[in-house]
Motif scaffolding. Sequence first.
Motif, PDB file in Angstrom:
ATOM      1  N   VAL A   1       0.819  -1.204   0.000  1.00 39.95           N
ATOM      2  CA  VAL A   1       0.000   0.000   0.000  1.00 39.95           C
ATOM      3  C   VAL A   1       0.857   1.260   0.000  1.00 39.95           C
ATOM      4  O   VAL A   1       0.603   2.192  -0.746  1.00 39.95           O
ATOM      5  N   LEU A   2       1.873   1.273   0.839  1.00 40.09           N
ATOM      6  CA  LEU A   2       2.700   2.468   0.978  1.00 40.09           C
ATOM      7  C   LEU A   2       3.795   2.511  -0.085  1.00 40.09           C
ATOM      8  O   LEU A   2       4.482   1.523  -0.316  1.00 40.09           O
ATOM      9  N   SER A   3       3.962   3.674  -0.685  1.00 40.37           N
ATOM     10  CA  SER A   3       5.095   3.846  -1.591  1.00 40.37           C
ATOM     11  C   SER A   3       6.361   3.982  -0.747  1.00 40.37           C
ATOM     12  O   SER A   3       6.298   4.263   0.454  1.00 40.37           O
ATOM     13  N   ASP A   4       7.508   3.802  -1.377  1.00 32.61           N
ATOM     14  CA  ASP A   4       8.765   3.959  -0.646  1.00 32.61           C
ATOM     15  C   ASP A   4       8.902   5.376  -0.093  1.00 32.61           C
ATOM     16  O   ASP A   4       9.393   5.569   1.017  1.00 32.61           O
ATOM     17  N   ALA A   5       8.458   6.373  -0.848  1.00 36.73           N
ATOM     18  CA  ALA A   5       8.538   7.766  -0.393  1.00 36.73           C
ATOM     19  C   ALA A   5       7.670   7.983   0.838  1.00 36.73           C
ATOM     20  O   ALA A   5       8.084   8.642   1.801  1.00 36.73           O
ATOM     21  N   ALA A   6       6.458   7.430   0.832  1.00 40.55           N
ATOM     22  CA  ALA A   6       5.560   7.573   1.984  1.00 40.55           C
ATOM     23  C   ALA A   6       6.153   6.867   3.199  1.00 40.55           C
ATOM     24  O   ALA A   6       6.087   7.389   4.319  1.00 40.55           O
ATOM     25  N   TRP A   7       6.734   5.688   2.996  1.00 41.32           N
ATOM     26  CA  TRP A   7       7.337   4.965   4.118  1.00 41.32           C
ATOM     27  C   TRP A   7       8.517   5.737   4.699  1.00 41.32           C
ATOM     28  O   TRP A   7       8.692   5.803   5.903  1.00 41.32           O
ATOM     29  N   GLU A   8       9.348   6.320   3.850  1.00 43.98           N
ATOM     30  CA  GLU A   8      10.498   7.089   4.326  1.00 43.98           C
ATOM     31  C   GLU A   8      10.064   8.252   5.217  1.00 43.98           C
ATOM     32  O   GLU A   8      10.727   8.580   6.188  1.00 43.98           O
TER      33      GLU A   8
ATOM     34  N   PRO B   1      10.387   7.303  10.659  1.00 53.46           N
ATOM     35  CA  PRO B   1      10.923   7.874  11.910  1.00 53.46           C
ATOM     36  C   PRO B   1       9.874   8.021  13.015  1.00 53.46           C
ATOM     37  O   PRO B   1      10.225   8.198  14.173  1.00 53.46           O
ATOM     38  N   LEU B   2       8.608   7.951  12.679  1.00 46.85           N
ATOM     39  CA  LEU B   2       7.541   8.130  13.655  1.00 46.85           C
ATOM     40  C   LEU B   2       7.085   6.829  14.298  1.00 46.85           C
ATOM     41  O   LEU B   2       6.327   6.844  15.265  1.00 46.85           O
ATOM     42  N   ILE B   3       7.541   5.692  13.780  1.00 46.68           N
ATOM     43  CA  ILE B   3       7.089   4.388  14.248  1.00 46.68           C
ATOM     44  C   ILE B   3       7.827   3.998  15.527  1.00 46.68           C
ATOM     45  O   ILE B   3       9.054   4.052  15.592  1.00 46.68           O
TER      46      ILE B   3
ATOM     47  N   PHE C   1       4.674  -4.538   9.482  1.00 51.49           N
ATOM     48  CA  PHE C   1       3.641  -4.384  10.497  1.00 51.49           C
ATOM     49  C   PHE C   1       2.613  -3.337  10.054  1.00 51.49           C
ATOM     50  O   PHE C   1       1.407  -3.580  10.104  1.00 51.49           O
ATOM     51  N   VAL C   2       3.085  -2.195   9.603  1.00 51.00           N
ATOM     52  CA  VAL C   2       2.175  -1.137   9.145  1.00 51.00           C
ATOM     53  C   VAL C   2       1.393  -1.612   7.931  1.00 51.00           C
ATOM     54  O   VAL C   2       0.171  -1.416   7.842  1.00 51.00           O
ATOM     55  N   GLU C   3       2.077  -2.247   6.987  1.00 50.37           N
ATOM     56  CA  GLU C   3       1.404  -2.768   5.797  1.00 50.37           C
ATOM     57  C   GLU C   3       0.340  -3.804   6.171  1.00 50.37           C
ATOM     58  O   GLU C   3      -0.744  -3.827   5.599  1.00 50.37           O
ATOM     59  N   GLY C   4       0.639  -4.646   7.161  1.00 48.76           N
ATOM     60  CA  GLY C   4      -0.339  -5.639   7.611  1.00 48.76           C
ATOM     61  C   GLY C   4      -1.570  -4.987   8.212  1.00 48.76           C
ATOM     62  O   GLY C   4      -2.704  -5.396   7.938  1.00 48.76           O
ATOM     63  N   GLY C   5      -1.360  -3.966   9.027  1.00 48.93           N
ATOM     64  CA  GLY C   5      -2.501  -3.223   9.582  1.00 48.93           C
ATOM     65  C   GLY C   5      -3.323  -2.568   8.497  1.00 48.93           C
ATOM     66  O   GLY C   5      -4.565  -2.597   8.524  1.00 48.93           O
ATOM     67  N   LEU C   6      -2.659  -1.993   7.515  1.00 53.37           N
ATOM     68  CA  LEU C   6      -3.377  -1.377   6.395  1.00 53.37           C
ATOM     69  C   LEU C   6      -4.132  -2.426   5.574  1.00 53.37           C
ATOM     70  O   LEU C   6      -5.227  -2.169   5.085  1.00 53.37           O
TER      71      LEU C   6
END
Length: 71
Positions: A5-12, A16-18, A35-40
């Motif tokens: 779901v997340l692009s590499d730019a969005a993940w970058e 830092p907030l995770i 983990f974030v991708e699984g939740g999404l």
Amino acid sequence: MDRLVLSDAAWERMAPLIIGRPDQKGSTGRDNRMFVEGGLWIVRTGSPWRDLPEVFGDWNSVFRRFSRWSI
């Protein structure tokens, strides 16, 4: 899983907030992005947690971490 779901730019921007990064005290997440991708994936599909594909990790571990996160 080829499609995330997340692009590499969005993940970058988000990484830092995770909580659970290696630079923090306490336990760290094995793979924070998955983990974030699984939740999404759960939110997007509306599937039960037990149907979470194994690529995101053990469903119960992801569920427990997501549950703690959502308080």
